[in-house]
Design a protein around this motif. Structure first.
Motif, PDB file in Angstrom:
ATOM      1  N   ASN A 102      -5.853   9.393  -7.054  1.00  0.00           N
ATOM      2  CA  ASN A 102      -6.019   8.319  -8.033  1.00  0.00           C
ATOM      3  C   ASN A 102      -5.979   6.977  -7.313  1.00  0.00           C
ATOM      4  N   GLU A 103      -7.027   6.199  -7.474  1.00  0.00           N
ATOM      5  CA  GLU A 103      -7.114   4.882  -6.840  1.00  0.00           C
ATOM      6  C   GLU A 103      -5.945   3.986  -7.234  1.00  0.00           C
ATOM      7  N   PHE A 104      -5.357   4.264  -8.388  1.00  0.00           N
ATOM      8  CA  PHE A 104      -4.272   3.425  -8.883  1.00  0.00           C
ATOM      9  C   PHE A 104      -3.081   3.393  -7.937  1.00  0.00           C
ATOM     10  N   TYR A 105      -2.791   4.511  -7.261  1.00  0.00           N
ATOM     11  CA  TYR A 105      -1.669   4.531  -6.330  1.00  0.00           C
ATOM     12  C   TYR A 105      -1.902   3.547  -5.174  1.00  0.00           C
ATOM     13  N   LYS A 106      -3.129   3.495  -4.679  1.00  0.00           N
ATOM     14  CA  LYS A 106      -3.461   2.532  -3.624  1.00  0.00           C
ATOM     15  C   LYS A 106      -3.298   1.103  -4.138  1.00  0.00           C
ATOM     16  N   GLN A 107      -3.670   0.885  -5.380  1.00  0.00           N
ATOM     17  CA  GLN A 107      -3.519  -0.447  -5.957  1.00  0.00           C
ATOM     18  C   GLN A 107      -2.048  -0.843  -6.047  1.00  0.00           C
ATOM     19  N   LEU A 108      -1.189   0.126  -6.359  1.00  0.00           N
ATOM     20  CA  LEU A 108       0.243  -0.170  -6.417  1.00  0.00           C
ATOM     21  C   LEU A 108       0.773  -0.583  -5.046  1.00  0.00           C
ATOM     22  N   VAL A 109       0.282   0.082  -3.989  1.00  0.00           N
ATOM     23  CA  VAL A 109       0.676  -0.301  -2.634  1.00  0.00           C
ATOM     24  C   VAL A 109       0.129  -1.688  -2.296  1.00  0.00           C
ATOM     25  N   ASP A 110      -1.114  -1.966  -2.694  1.00  0.00           N
ATOM     26  CA  ASP A 110      -1.693  -3.289  -2.465  1.00  0.00           C
ATOM     27  C   ASP A 110      -0.840  -4.371  -3.142  1.00  0.00           C
ATOM     28  N   GLN A 111      -0.350  -4.074  -4.342  1.00  0.00           N
ATOM     29  CA  GLN A 111       0.489  -5.036  -5.062  1.00  0.00           C
ATOM     30  C   GLN A 111       1.802  -5.275  -4.310  1.00  0.00           C
ATOM     31  N   LEU A 112       2.377  -4.212  -3.740  1.00  0.00           N
ATOM     32  CA  LEU A 112       3.591  -4.373  -2.950  1.00  0.00           C
ATOM     33  C   LEU A 112       3.325  -5.249  -1.728  1.00  0.00           C
ATOM     34  N   ASN A 113       2.191  -5.038  -1.093  1.00  0.00           N
ATOM     35  CA  ASN A 113       1.822  -5.882   0.047  1.00  0.00           C
ATOM     36  C   ASN A 113       1.676  -7.344  -0.388  1.00  0.00           C
TER      37      ASN A 113
END
Length: 244
Positions: free
Chosen positions: A96-107
């Motif tokens: 799910n692309e959403f998990y990558k987006q969550l990491v991007d938000q943390l960054n």
């Protein structure tokens, strides 16, 4: 707890399915945001960041599924609440692309996310009892089925050794527990705090007496709860969590 209704793993899955079905219309992303925010708010209640202390460190260990996603959201909110979160996310969800987006938000919020290949014991450098308020166990949720695979078996074994030195906060179900039967062995993780999401699961009745238990997820109307035969909770003011 004796008067409180709990829901089985099967019923919990049905509740989620209906919440994300066409009649209700929640998305996974919405529910994950509400869940992670609830966990962060529960941590703020139980382990408030002391403004006069440098000890605001929280380690979040995220698994590859939805429980891990809840932990990633929690980390972002902890940062906004004034903590110093660090995320260990060794097996990242790639379906799910959403998990990558969550990491991007943390960054974006400058929350450190440890490299996937950091090594099996290096994460322990971020779990020092003298400088860590708590560890968030966001590894496995109510859909967990054994056997447990690496690296999570070793991680949970290490958490078991740490839990008397640093409080462990579990998300929805302590990782490695059977959602209906509770801990599977005497060496199972036994957290200092549990945040049950939507409604407690049967495993929560096996918490040690000293553990703090919160329920989070203030998005269920009484009619929906009645349909699935569980109790709603009397949240206070604008709180998203309630200590049971």
């Amino acid at each position: 707890m004796s008067l409180m209704k709990v829901v089985s793993a099967k019923l919990a899955a049905e509740i989620d399915q209906e919440l994300m079905g066409p009649q209700v219309g929640f998305t996974l992303q919405q529910l994950m945001e509400l869940a992670g925010f609830s966990v962060a708010q529960g941590i703020y209640r139980e382990f408030p960041p002391n403004k006069s202390s440098a000890n605001k460190n929280v380690l979040i260990i995220a698994g590859p599924g939805n429980n891990g996603g809840d932990g990633l959201v929690c980390a972002r909110h902890l940062k906004l609440f004034g903590y110093h979160p660090v995320v260990y996310y060794p097996k990242r969800g790639k379906k799910n692309e959403f998990y990558k987006q969550l990491v991007d938000q943390l960054n974006f919020f400058k929350v450190p996310v440890l490299p996937e290949d950091i090594g099996p014991d290096k994460w322990l450098d971020y779990a020092k009892p003298e400088s860590t308020l708590c560890i968030v166990d966001a590894i496995f949720g109510f859909s967990f089925k054994p056997p447990m695979r690496e690296p999570f078996e070793s991680i949970i074994d290490q958490l078991y050794e740490l839990q008397n030195k640093i409080p462990v906060v579990s998300v929805d179900v302590p990782s490695g527990w059977d959602v209906d039967e509770g801990p599977l062995s005497d060496m199972s993780l036994n957290p200092a705090m549990l945040v049950s999401l939507t409604v407690p699961k049967p495993a929560s009745t096996h918490l040690k007496p000293s553990a703090s238990h919160y329920v989070g997820g203030r998005f269920i109307p009484p009619e929906f709860a009645k349909k699935f035969k569980f109790d709603t909770f009397e949240y206070k003011s604008t709180d998203q969590v309630l200590k049971l």
